[in-house]
Design a protein around this motif. Structure first.
Motif, PDB file in Angstrom:
ATOM      1  N   ASN A  39       4.504   9.857 -35.858  1.00  0.00           N
ATOM      2  CA  ASN A  39       5.854  10.281 -35.545  1.00  0.00           C
ATOM      3  C   ASN A  39       6.425  11.620 -36.653  1.00  0.00           C
ATOM      4  O   ASN A  39       6.902  12.686 -36.261  1.00  0.00           O
ATOM      5  CB  ASN A  39       7.116   9.230 -35.590  1.00  0.00           C
ATOM      6  CG  ASN A  39       6.604   8.165 -35.040  1.00  0.00           C
ATOM      7  OD1 ASN A  39       5.455   7.749 -33.900  1.00  0.00           O
ATOM      8  ND2 ASN A  39       6.791   6.541 -34.872  1.00  0.00           N
ATOM      9  N   LYS A  40       6.377  11.456 -37.972  1.00  0.00           N
ATOM     10  CA  LYS A  40       6.074  12.673 -39.092  1.00  0.00           C
ATOM     11  C   LYS A  40       6.190  13.249 -38.241  1.00  0.00           C
ATOM     12  O   LYS A  40       6.418  14.812 -38.389  1.00  0.00           O
ATOM     13  CB  LYS A  40       6.366  12.138 -40.121  1.00  0.00           C
ATOM     14  CG  LYS A  40       7.109  12.489 -41.028  1.00  0.00           C
ATOM     15  CD  LYS A  40       6.446  12.121 -42.131  1.00  0.00           C
ATOM     16  CE  LYS A  40       6.924  13.354 -43.754  1.00  0.00           C
ATOM     17  NZ  LYS A  40       5.687  13.615 -44.156  1.00  0.00           N
ATOM     18  N   ARG A  41       4.801  13.550 -37.770  1.00  0.00           N
ATOM     19  CA  ARG A  41       4.160  14.646 -37.289  1.00  0.00           C
ATOM     20  C   ARG A  41       5.087  15.663 -36.138  1.00  0.00           C
ATOM     21  O   ARG A  41       4.661  16.788 -35.713  1.00  0.00           O
ATOM     22  CB  ARG A  41       2.410  14.875 -37.440  1.00  0.00           C
ATOM     23  CG  ARG A  41       1.582  16.255 -37.613  1.00  0.00           C
ATOM     24  CD  ARG A  41       1.512  16.997 -38.755  1.00  0.00           C
ATOM     25  NE  ARG A  41       0.651  17.741 -38.295  1.00  0.00           N
ATOM     26  CZ  ARG A  41       0.622  18.661 -38.879  1.00  0.00           C
ATOM     27  NH1 ARG A  41       1.497  19.158 -40.649  1.00  0.00           N
ATOM     28  NH2 ARG A  41      -0.253  19.474 -39.615  1.00  0.00           N
ATOM     29  N   ALA A  42       4.741  14.858 -35.233  1.00  0.00           N
ATOM     30  CA  ALA A  42       5.225  14.938 -34.226  1.00  0.00           C
ATOM     31  C   ALA A  42       6.918  15.762 -33.882  1.00  0.00           C
ATOM     32  O   ALA A  42       7.746  16.957 -33.428  1.00  0.00           O
ATOM     33  CB  ALA A  42       5.685  13.784 -33.430  1.00  0.00           C
ATOM     34  N   LEU A  43       7.205  14.895 -35.045  1.00  0.00           N
ATOM     35  CA  LEU A  43       8.501  15.533 -35.415  1.00  0.00           C
ATOM     36  C   LEU A  43       9.391  17.012 -35.575  1.00  0.00           C
ATOM     37  O   LEU A  43       9.401  18.250 -35.659  1.00  0.00           O
ATOM     38  CB  LEU A  43       9.650  14.717 -35.904  1.00  0.00           C
ATOM     39  CG  LEU A  43      11.391  14.893 -36.509  1.00  0.00           C
ATOM     40  CD1 LEU A  43      12.003  14.808 -35.418  1.00  0.00           C
ATOM     41  CD2 LEU A  43      11.751  13.507 -37.350  1.00  0.00           C
ATOM     42  N   GLU A  44       7.700  16.910 -37.066  1.00  0.00           N
ATOM     43  CA  GLU A  44       7.711  18.358 -37.316  1.00  0.00           C
ATOM     44  C   GLU A  44       7.483  19.764 -36.369  1.00  0.00           C
ATOM     45  O   GLU A  44       7.810  20.656 -36.667  1.00  0.00           O
ATOM     46  CB  GLU A  44       6.234  18.128 -38.577  1.00  0.00           C
ATOM     47  CG  GLU A  44       6.631  19.587 -39.208  1.00  0.00           C
ATOM     48  CD  GLU A  44       5.230  19.601 -39.963  1.00  0.00           C
ATOM     49  OE1 GLU A  44       3.819  18.723 -40.882  1.00  0.00           O
ATOM     50  OE2 GLU A  44       4.741  20.327 -40.203  1.00  0.00           O
ATOM     51  N   ALA A  45       6.653  18.907 -35.371  1.00  0.00           N
ATOM     52  CA  ALA A  45       6.434  19.765 -34.151  1.00  0.00           C
ATOM     53  C   ALA A  45       8.106  20.245 -33.639  1.00  0.00           C
ATOM     54  O   ALA A  45       7.682  21.499 -33.297  1.00  0.00           O
ATOM     55  CB  ALA A  45       5.637  19.420 -32.809  1.00  0.00           C
ATOM     56  N   VAL A  46       8.356  19.265 -33.419  1.00  0.00           N
ATOM     57  CA  VAL A  46       9.499  19.346 -32.735  1.00  0.00           C
ATOM     58  C   VAL A  46      10.724  20.528 -33.241  1.00  0.00           C
ATOM     59  O   VAL A  46      11.459  21.429 -33.219  1.00  0.00           O
ATOM     60  CB  VAL A  46      10.678  18.201 -31.939  1.00  0.00           C
ATOM     61  CG1 VAL A  46      11.818  18.621 -31.913  1.00  0.00           C
ATOM     62  CG2 VAL A  46       9.497  17.567 -30.892  1.00  0.00           C
ATOM     63  N   ASN A  47      10.625  20.515 -34.833  1.00  0.00           N
ATOM     64  CA  ASN A  47      11.333  20.627 -35.665  1.00  0.00           C
ATOM     65  C   ASN A  47      11.373  23.014 -35.894  1.00  0.00           C
ATOM     66  O   ASN A  47      11.798  23.301 -36.057  1.00  0.00           O
ATOM     67  CB  ASN A  47      11.561  20.460 -37.787  1.00  0.00           C
ATOM     68  CG  ASN A  47      11.839  19.213 -37.054  1.00  0.00           C
ATOM     69  OD1 ASN A  47      13.296  19.408 -36.202  1.00  0.00           O
ATOM     70  ND2 ASN A  47      12.264  17.997 -37.780  1.00  0.00           N
ATOM     71  N   ALA A  48       9.669  22.662 -35.199  1.00  0.00           N
ATOM     72  CA  ALA A  48       8.960  23.992 -35.620  1.00  0.00           C
ATOM     73  C   ALA A  48       9.382  24.452 -34.078  1.00  0.00           C
ATOM     74  O   ALA A  48       9.197  26.074 -34.262  1.00  0.00           O
ATOM     75  CB  ALA A  48       7.390  23.327 -35.487  1.00  0.00           C
ATOM     76  N   GLY A  49      10.002  23.769 -33.427  1.00  0.00           N
ATOM     77  CA  GLY A  49      10.479  24.804 -32.022  1.00  0.00           C
ATOM     78  C   GLY A  49       9.776  24.561 -31.102  1.00  0.00           C
ATOM     79  O   GLY A  49      10.316  24.788 -29.508  1.00  0.00           O
ATOM     80  N   PHE A  50       8.945  23.778 -30.754  1.00  0.00           N
ATOM     81  CA  PHE A  50       8.007  23.110 -29.943  1.00  0.00           C
ATOM     82  C   PHE A  50       9.078  22.215 -28.917  1.00  0.00           C
ATOM     83  O   PHE A  50       9.710  21.313 -28.884  1.00  0.00           O
ATOM     84  CB  PHE A  50       6.723  22.250 -29.874  1.00  0.00           C
ATOM     85  CG  PHE A  50       5.749  23.420 -30.270  1.00  0.00           C
ATOM     86  CD1 PHE A  50       5.076  23.970 -29.301  1.00  0.00           C
ATOM     87  CD2 PHE A  50       5.692  23.585 -31.465  1.00  0.00           C
ATOM     88  CE1 PHE A  50       3.844  24.964 -29.971  1.00  0.00           C
ATOM     89  CE2 PHE A  50       5.031  24.813 -32.365  1.00  0.00           C
ATOM     90  CZ  PHE A  50       4.163  25.358 -31.544  1.00  0.00           C
ATOM     91  N   VAL A  51       8.966  22.628 -27.523  1.00  0.00           N
ATOM     92  CA  VAL A  51      10.107  21.772 -25.855  1.00  0.00           C
ATOM     93  C   VAL A  51       8.585  21.180 -25.448  1.00  0.00           C
ATOM     94  O   VAL A  51       9.481  20.074 -25.276  1.00  0.00           O
ATOM     95  CB  VAL A  51      11.444  22.654 -25.499  1.00  0.00           C
ATOM     96  CG1 VAL A  51      12.259  23.353 -27.103  1.00  0.00           C
ATOM     97  CG2 VAL A  51      10.656  23.980 -25.090  1.00  0.00           C
TER      98      VAL A  51
END
Ligand SMILES: *Cc1c(COP(=O)(O)O)cnc(C)c1O
Length: 223
Positions: A39-51
């Motif tokens: 989940n943490k890694r998925a959140l990192e992707a979102v924070n990197a701008g992936f929508v």
């Protein structure tokens, strides 16, 4: 490596592939496939701008939705059992694996809004792959017009697991032609303008051949 660092290389490659294909990067959306990661890694992707986020199981989808609060688009990319439709369908924006009428019927019954669907096509004809044979796709799509919750935005395929560029390219070209054929019919329920194709190993070729959604897991969010 951080998702943000990995994504720089991917953006670069996408830009080059788009150029080779005579396209612009604005036509291409990346679905960050988070099915194998925390989940943490998925959140990192979102924070990197992936929508756009892709999951292939109800459990993974639910877990990630609990921790990701920003408004991302959720893509369901795995095969969907009819009995799971009621739990999955109102959690997602896109379904990439519509492959049978019984599934369409169940979606129509359970969905509270229109679901953007890709019809999954088994272009390469491998036995173990899900999806319709290319020759059955048009007829299948015609039969979906009665389901008002289903919009066929495009076609999806998984290419054979090979590094043979000719094989991959042919697969993507065939899907692209089929998409054009259906698009030209002008069906109201099936604009069929999109192509969901290309994964970590083959997204550059898919983009050269017209992909509008690439589904990238390990190369982008792999730990
Ligand atoms: C897992 C998966 C992907 C991503 O695969 P990678 O090779 O890790 O990029 C894309 N599409 C589907 C349907 C998948 O199941």
């Amino acid at each position: 490596m951080k998702v943000e660092e990995k994504s720089k290389d991917i953006f670069n490659r996408i830009e080059q592939a788009a150029k080779r294909g005579g396209r612009t990067t604005g036509e291409i959306k990346i679905v960050a496939v988070t099915k194998y990661v925390s989940n943490k890694r998925a959140l990192e992707a979102v924070n990197a701008g992936f929508v756009h986020l892709g999951e292939n199981r109800l459990e993974g989808l639910t877990e990630k939705q609990e921790i990701i609060e920003s408004p991302v688009k959720w893509h369901f990319i795995g095969s969907l059992q009819s009995r799971k439709v009621k739990d999955v369908i109102n959690r997602i924006d896109y379904l990439h694996s519509l492959d049978r009428l019984s599934l369409a019927k169940e979606i129509n019954k359970r969905a509270q809004k229109t679901i953007e669907c890709f019809v999954q096509v088994n272009v390469s004809g491998e036995d173990q792959k899900h999806g319709l044979s290319p020759q059955n796709v048009l007829n299948f799509i015609e039969q979906l017009s009665i389901y008002d919750k289903i919009k066929i935005v495009g076609l999806m395929t998984m290419a054979p697991n090979t590094h043979d560029e000719r094989v991959l390219r042919k697969c993507f070209k065939d899907l692209s032609r089929l998409k054009d054929e259906i698009h030209k019919k002008g069906y109201q329920h099936a604009p069929c303008t999109e192509l969901s194709m290309g994964m970590s190993n083959d997204y550059e070729i898919a983009i050269e051949e017209g992909a509008t959604f690439v589904r990238i897991g390990s190369a982008l969010v792999g730990e």
